[in-house]
Design a protein around this motif. Structure first.
Motif, short mmCIF file in Angstrom:
data_model
loop_
_atom_site.label_atom_id
_atom_site.label_comp_id
_atom_site.label_asym_id
_atom_site.label_seq_id
_atom_site.Cartn_x
_atom_site.Cartn_y
_atom_site.Cartn_z
N ARG A 164 0.84 -1.20 0.00
CA ARG A 164 0.00 0.00 0.00
C ARG A 164 0.87 1.25 0.00
N GLY A 171 5.19 0.87 -2.90
CA GLY A 171 3.73 0.93 -3.05
C GLY A 171 3.29 2.20 -3.73
N ASP A 175 1.55 2.16 -7.45
CA ASP A 175 0.20 2.70 -7.49
C ASP A 175 0.11 3.89 -8.45
N GLU A 322 -7.84 3.09 3.91
CA GLU A 322 -7.94 1.63 3.91
C GLU A 322 -9.39 1.16 3.84
N GLU A 325 -9.98 1.18 0.32
CA GLU A 325 -9.21 0.12 -0.34
C GLU A 325 -9.86 -1.24 -0.11
#
Length: 388
Positions: A164, A171, A175, A322, A325
């Motif tokens: 993440r 991450g 991303d 999150e 996500e």
């Protein structure tokens, strides 16, 4: 030893007079070069007001006389290179071992990739490296690591690893590539990370060792060292919270002897460590019952206490993201079926095909209102399925 020198007006005149012979400047090469290491001819065109540019003379090794001229990459012909190099202080009599040259390479559109670096359209086909649109060795190596891990996990039938944005700079890098794409060679700058207070070098092991252990990349010996360090940090923080200090004459004398300003109200040792001028070893001098720590554990404890408020605020931001996500978008979703989405958002979502609402929220052209519409529609679909 390295040396510093500069270009000058004579250098710039030779470059300007021969600009039509440089593929980087005359249109033969059409690709966009890396923003942070442009060729010398690009610098001359981009910064015409500069009367000199800085160059570093860097020895290539201990056992060679070769010197690399950092800051002087060029696509000029050999005769022009020799002419302008001889105008630079320190290089008047230099010999060129290998000429500078320009490259132009194609890259894939990285939005074709999943966050695992597997192609969305081709199962088992992973892509990594500069061909994904990045510039730099570290960026390429980071992608190779993740693509290799996920290729192996796919063969083993195990869950892939997706770091993440709050886990690692890797991450953030991946991303950005798979969600936003790139129109120029991508460099991983710290300013691209919104959670960089969490992405520190001192806590990299705390963030990533458990992930490495889960996928079989951390040995037993390394795991034991990690657990010992983690336990030492937790024990020290507990001891600091438990150590209560009262503003007595004896207590203040002990603090002053350790180089710590006296206290006027009751507090914990943890509160004292939040002061920027106070260090853990000073506290141990005043409070001998505190555990002895290694330097790296001590650094971690001081950072966690001193920046607690800022870290907590950033963790709250991570928790909010999150939640988005965790709401996965079905792979087979048809965005034409989602009413009230703006046309631009529908088009971008269909092109990128994000894996989650969190990823959808980071796509350029997709507004928070679009994400809300999509979330409501997904929930209504879930309820309809549950009712059947």
């Amino acid at each position: 030893p390295c040396y510093l020198t500069y270009t000058n007006e004579a250098t710039h005149k030779i470059l300007r007079d021969n600009m039509d012979r440089a593929p980087m400047a005359n249109g033969i090469i059409e690709g966009v070069g890396p923003r942070y290491c442009p060729s010398i001819e690009t610098k001359i065109l981009r910064f015409p007001d500069k009367d000199r540019h800085q160059l570093f003379l860097e020895p290539e090794g201990l056992h060679t006389n070769e010197v690399y001229v950092q800051g002087m990459s060029t696509s000029m012909p050999m005769d022009v290179q020799l002419a302008f190099l001889h105008t630079i202080p320190g290089l008047e009599h230099c010999h060129v071992m290998r000429a500078g040259y320009a490259i132009e390479y194609d890259c894939i559109d990285p939005t074709q990739l999943k966050p695992t670096l597997e192609f969305k359209a081709i199962r088992g086909f992973f892509s990594a490296g500069q061909s994904n649109g990045t510039s730099g060795y570290e960026e390429a190596a980071a992608q190779g690591l993740i693509a290799g891990i996920n290729a192996a996990l796919l063969l083993k039938g195990e869950e892939p690893v997706v770091l993440r944005r709050s886990d690692a700079y890797i991450g953030v890098l991946i991303d950005d590539l798979v969600t936003k794409g790139t129109h120029e060679p991508y460099r991983m700058m710290t300013s691209r990370a919104e959670y960089r207070l969490l992405l520190r070098q001192d806590n990299a092991d705390m963030r990533l060792t458990p992930i490495g252990r889960r996928i079989g990349l951390v040995t037993d010996a390394r795991w034991d060292r990690f657990l010992q360090k983690k336990a030492a940090i937790e024990d020290a923080l507990t001891a600091l919270h438990d150590a209560t200090l009262t503003p007595s004459a004896a207590q203040n004398a002990a603090l002053e002897e350790a180089g710590i300003a006296p206290i006027h109200t009751a507090c914990t040792a943890y509160d004292l460590l939040k002061r920027t001028e106070v260090h853990y070893e000073q506290l141990r001098t005043a409070l001998p019952d505190l555990p002895a720590l290694t330097q790296e554990v001590e650094t971690q404890v001081e950072i966690q206490s001193r920046y607690e408020g800022y870290i907590k605020k950033q963790m709250e931001q991570v928790a909010h993201m999150e939640r988005l996500e965790s709401k996965k978008i079905p792979e087979n979703i048809n965005y034409n079926d989602v009413p009230s989405l703006r046309d631009e958002a529908r088009e971008k979502l269909a092109a990128i095909r994000p894996a989650s609402l969190g990823q959808a929220s980071r796509i350029s052209g997709v507004s928070p209102a679009d994400v809300s519409v999509l979330a409501v529609w997904m929930e209504s679909q879930r309820r309809m399925q549950a009712a059947k």
